[in-house]
Design a protein around this motif. Structure first.
Motif, PDB file in Angstrom:
ATOM      1  N   ILE A 125      22.888  47.717 -52.536  1.00 52.42           N
ATOM      2  CA  ILE A 125      23.201  47.702 -53.967  1.00 52.42           C
ATOM      3  C   ILE A 125      24.680  47.399 -54.194  1.00 52.42           C
ATOM      4  CG2 ILE A 125      23.410  49.203 -55.998  1.00 52.42           C
ATOM      5  CD1 ILE A 125      20.725  50.371 -55.327  1.00 52.42           C
ATOM      6  N   GLY A 126      25.535  47.804 -53.250  1.00 44.87           N
ATOM      7  CA  GLY A 126      26.946  47.439 -53.355  1.00 44.87           C
ATOM      8  C   GLY A 126      27.156  45.940 -53.315  1.00 44.87           C
ATOM      9  N   GLY A 127      26.310  45.234 -52.560  1.00 43.20           N
ATOM     10  CA  GLY A 127      26.356  43.782 -52.566  1.00 43.20           C
ATOM     11  C   GLY A 127      25.877  43.199 -53.870  1.00 43.20           C
ATOM     12  N   LEU A 128      24.835  43.787 -54.429  1.00 38.20           N
ATOM     13  CA  LEU A 128      24.329  43.368 -55.738  1.00 38.20           C
ATOM     14  C   LEU A 128      25.410  43.512 -56.801  1.00 38.20           C
ATOM     15  CD1 LEU A 128      21.969  42.671 -57.720  1.00 38.20           C
ATOM     16  CD2 LEU A 128      21.337  45.080 -57.633  1.00 38.20           C
ATOM     17  N   ILE A 129      26.128  44.633 -56.776  1.00 34.47           N
ATOM     18  CA  ILE A 129      27.231  44.849 -57.719  1.00 34.47           C
ATOM     19  C   ILE A 129      28.304  43.785 -57.529  1.00 34.47           C
ATOM     20  CG2 ILE A 129      29.102  46.440 -58.340  1.00 34.47           C
ATOM     21  CD1 ILE A 129      27.133  48.700 -57.456  1.00 34.47           C
ATOM     22  N   GLY A 130      28.569  43.432 -56.279  1.00 32.34           N
ATOM     23  CA  GLY A 130      29.582  42.421 -56.008  1.00 32.34           C
ATOM     24  C   GLY A 130      29.268  41.073 -56.626  1.00 32.34           C
ATOM     25  N   LEU A 131      27.990  40.721 -56.703  1.00 36.88           N
ATOM     26  CA  LEU A 131      27.608  39.454 -57.339  1.00 36.88           C
ATOM     27  C   LEU A 131      28.010  39.447 -58.809  1.00 36.88           C
ATOM     28  CD1 LEU A 131      24.027  39.043 -55.793  1.00 36.88           C
ATOM     29  CD2 LEU A 131      26.183  38.089 -54.953  1.00 36.88           C
ATOM     30  N   ALA A 132      27.761  40.562 -59.496  1.00 39.95           N
ATOM     31  CA  ALA A 132      28.158  40.671 -60.904  1.00 39.95           C
ATOM     32  C   ALA A 132      29.674  40.730 -61.031  1.00 39.95           C
ATOM     33  CB  ALA A 132      27.520  41.901 -61.534  1.00 39.95           C
ATOM     34  N   PRO A 179      20.437  42.632 -52.300  1.00 40.17           N
ATOM     35  CA  PRO A 179      19.517  41.786 -53.059  1.00 40.17           C
ATOM     36  C   PRO A 179      20.208  41.144 -54.254  1.00 40.17           C
ATOM     37  CG  PRO A 179      19.212  44.065 -53.689  1.00 40.17           C
ATOM     38  CD  PRO A 179      20.231  44.069 -52.583  1.00 40.17           C
ATOM     39  N   VAL A 180      19.620  40.084 -54.749  1.00 41.15           N
ATOM     40  CA  VAL A 180      20.008  39.500 -56.034  1.00 41.15           C
ATOM     41  C   VAL A 180      19.205  40.171 -57.144  1.00 41.15           C
ATOM     42  CG1 VAL A 180      20.150  37.348 -57.365  1.00 41.15           C
ATOM     43  CG2 VAL A 180      20.497  37.318 -54.879  1.00 41.15           C
ATOM     44  N   PHE A 181      17.994  40.519 -56.821  1.00 40.77           N
ATOM     45  CA  PHE A 181      17.075  41.277 -57.665  1.00 40.77           C
ATOM     46  C   PHE A 181      16.086  41.945 -56.709  1.00 40.77           C
ATOM     47  CE2 PHE A 181      15.519  37.027 -57.034  1.00 40.77           C
ATOM     48  CZ  PHE A 181      14.191  37.202 -56.688  1.00 40.77           C
ATOM     49  N   ILE A 182      15.365  42.937 -57.179  1.00 39.53           N
ATOM     50  CA  ILE A 182      14.388  43.607 -56.331  1.00 39.53           C
ATOM     51  C   ILE A 182      13.042  42.908 -56.482  1.00 39.53           C
ATOM     52  CG2 ILE A 182      13.202  45.774 -55.817  1.00 39.53           C
ATOM     53  CD1 ILE A 182      16.147  45.831 -55.102  1.00 39.53           C
ATOM     54  N   SER A 183      12.534  42.376 -55.398  1.00 41.85           N
ATOM     55  CA  SER A 183      11.287  41.625 -55.434  1.00 41.85           C
ATOM     56  C   SER A 183      10.096  42.553 -55.664  1.00 41.85           C
ATOM     57  CB  SER A 183      11.094  40.874 -54.115  1.00 41.85           C
ATOM     58  OG  SER A 183      10.920  41.792 -53.047  1.00 41.85           O
ATOM     59  N   ASP A 240      19.387  42.308 -62.256  1.00 41.98           N
ATOM     60  CA  ASP A 240      19.149  40.919 -61.853  1.00 41.98           C
ATOM     61  C   ASP A 240      20.473  40.185 -61.956  1.00 41.98           C
ATOM     62  OD1 ASP A 240      18.429  38.276 -61.477  1.00 41.98           O
ATOM     63  OD2 ASP A 240      16.623  38.398 -62.696  1.00 41.98           O
ATOM     64  N   ALA A 241      21.046  39.811 -60.832  1.00 40.24           N
ATOM     65  CA  ALA A 241      22.368  39.189 -60.813  1.00 40.24           C
ATOM     66  C   ALA A 241      22.323  37.672 -60.960  1.00 40.24           C
ATOM     67  CB  ALA A 241      23.096  39.556 -59.521  1.00 40.24           C
ATOM     68  N   ARG A 242      21.133  37.085 -61.097  1.00 36.79           N
ATOM     69  CA  ARG A 242      21.058  35.621 -61.148  1.00 36.79           C
ATOM     70  C   ARG A 242      21.911  34.993 -62.243  1.00 36.79           C
ATOM     71  NH1 ARG A 242      14.604  35.138 -60.134  1.00 36.79           N
ATOM     72  NH2 ARG A 242      14.757  37.125 -61.279  1.00 36.79           N
ATOM     73  N   PRO A 243      22.020  35.592 -63.438  1.00 35.46           N
ATOM     74  CA  PRO A 243      22.881  34.962 -64.446  1.00 35.46           C
ATOM     75  C   PRO A 243      24.346  34.871 -64.041  1.00 35.46           C
ATOM     76  CG  PRO A 243      21.384  36.513 -65.487  1.00 35.46           C
ATOM     77  CD  PRO A 243      21.256  36.719 -64.005  1.00 35.46           C
ATOM     78  N   TYR A 244      24.789  35.720 -63.107  1.00 30.09           N
ATOM     79  CA  TYR A 244      26.196  35.723 -62.705  1.00 30.09           C
ATOM     80  C   TYR A 244      26.491  34.772 -61.549  1.00 30.09           C
ATOM     81  CZ  TYR A 244      26.628  39.873 -65.619  1.00 30.09           C
ATOM     82  OH  TYR A 244      26.632  40.738 -66.682  1.00 30.09           O
TER      83      TYR A 244
END
Length: 284
Positions: A104-111, A129-133, A204-208
């Protein structure tokens, strides 16, 4: 004990470990932990990195020594959690910094890198993850209606024991480590763990991703259950400067299973893209 106190957000605890040359202007490197953990979980990495970087290990809000004085139902978002990183960086006077987050720390980093592209020098996503599948949601639900319900119904310890064995750690993981891991994460508490699970499901970090300017290293397990091919496809499609590597395990917690491999790849990535002329003796 460094604490960032804020009028409009929870107090944030972090550690700073700096064994760099006192006369050198060494860069800051943030290491952000994942679900239910805390900054001390980077114990394998900090000794390998703190000679070359000012290593900052935050406790995410609601975890470790950071405050729980916020509404956990609404306070865990990609925006609030990435703003927390910026608050610590501002407290340190770190105008720009390297960032590495696990799970989740990686997910936060994307944003973070998408929202604050001018602040992040390099980005590293460790099994995040970028999002949870859908498959991961079902796996972490453990036969209940949802991941948060499983944490509440089974309790943190049973939920952790079962998911540790299924996705996080290989069978030969030392029992002492597993006991320490479960004991420490359990201290986070049922409601915070359930709220974090809901955050992960919703995030969902895809928009970032198209807004990320920092060169990004992504370290993933082979055939990972959480950091899976769906995540890789999204990153390959949407991130402009991506180096994606698979490391020597199929389990999720690669930062603990193959720490030296991960650290070596991270150091090489930062050296390749460093603004400074010399990083840990390597001219760039």
């Amino acid at each position: 004990m460094p604490i960032v106190k804020r009028a409009n957000g929870p107090d944030l605890h972090y550690t700073l470990t700096d064994f760099t040359d006192p006369w050198a202007d060494a860069p800051y490197l943030f290491l952000q932990h994942g679900y239910g953990r805390r900054g001390r979980f980077w114990f394998q990495w900090v000794p390998l990195l703190s000679r070359y970087f000012k290593v900052v290990c935050p406790d995410m809000r609601g975890q470790g020594a950071s405050s729980r004085d916020f509404d956990t139902d609404t306070g865990f978002t990609l925006e609030t959690l990435s703003d927390d990183v910026i608050a610590i960086a501002d407290h340190l006077g770190a105008r720009r910094f390297h960032y590495c987050g696990e799970s989740i720390g990686g997910l936060i980093g994307l944003a973070l890198a998408g929202r604050y592209p001018e602040r992040v020098l390099t980005l590293c996503n460790v099994s995040g993850p970028v999002f949870i599948s859908d498959a991961a949601r079902q796996g972490y639900a453990l036969g209940t209606a949802s991941w948060p319900e499983a944490v509440r119904k089974l309790g943190p310890r049973e939920w952790l024991d079962r998911t540790n064995a299924s996705t996080r750690f290989p069978p030969d993981t030392p029992p002492g480590f597993l006991a320490w891991y479960t004991d420490t994460v359990e201290e986070t508490g049922t409601e915070v763990l359930a709220a974090l699970a809901q955050f992960a499901i919703d995030a969902d970090a895809r928009p970032y991703l198209p807004k990320i300017a920092a060169p990004m290293l992504c370290l993933y397990p082979q055939r990972g259950a959480i950091a899976n091919s769906e995540q890789q496809d999204a990153l390959k499609t949407l991130v402009r400067n991506l180096d994606l590597r698979e490391v020597g395990t199929t389990f999720h917690m690669i930062q603990h299973i193959v720490p030296q491999e991960c650290v070596s790849l991270l150091k090489t990535h930062i050296a390749r893209h460093a603004e400074t002329t010399t990083v840990y003796g390597e001219t760039t």
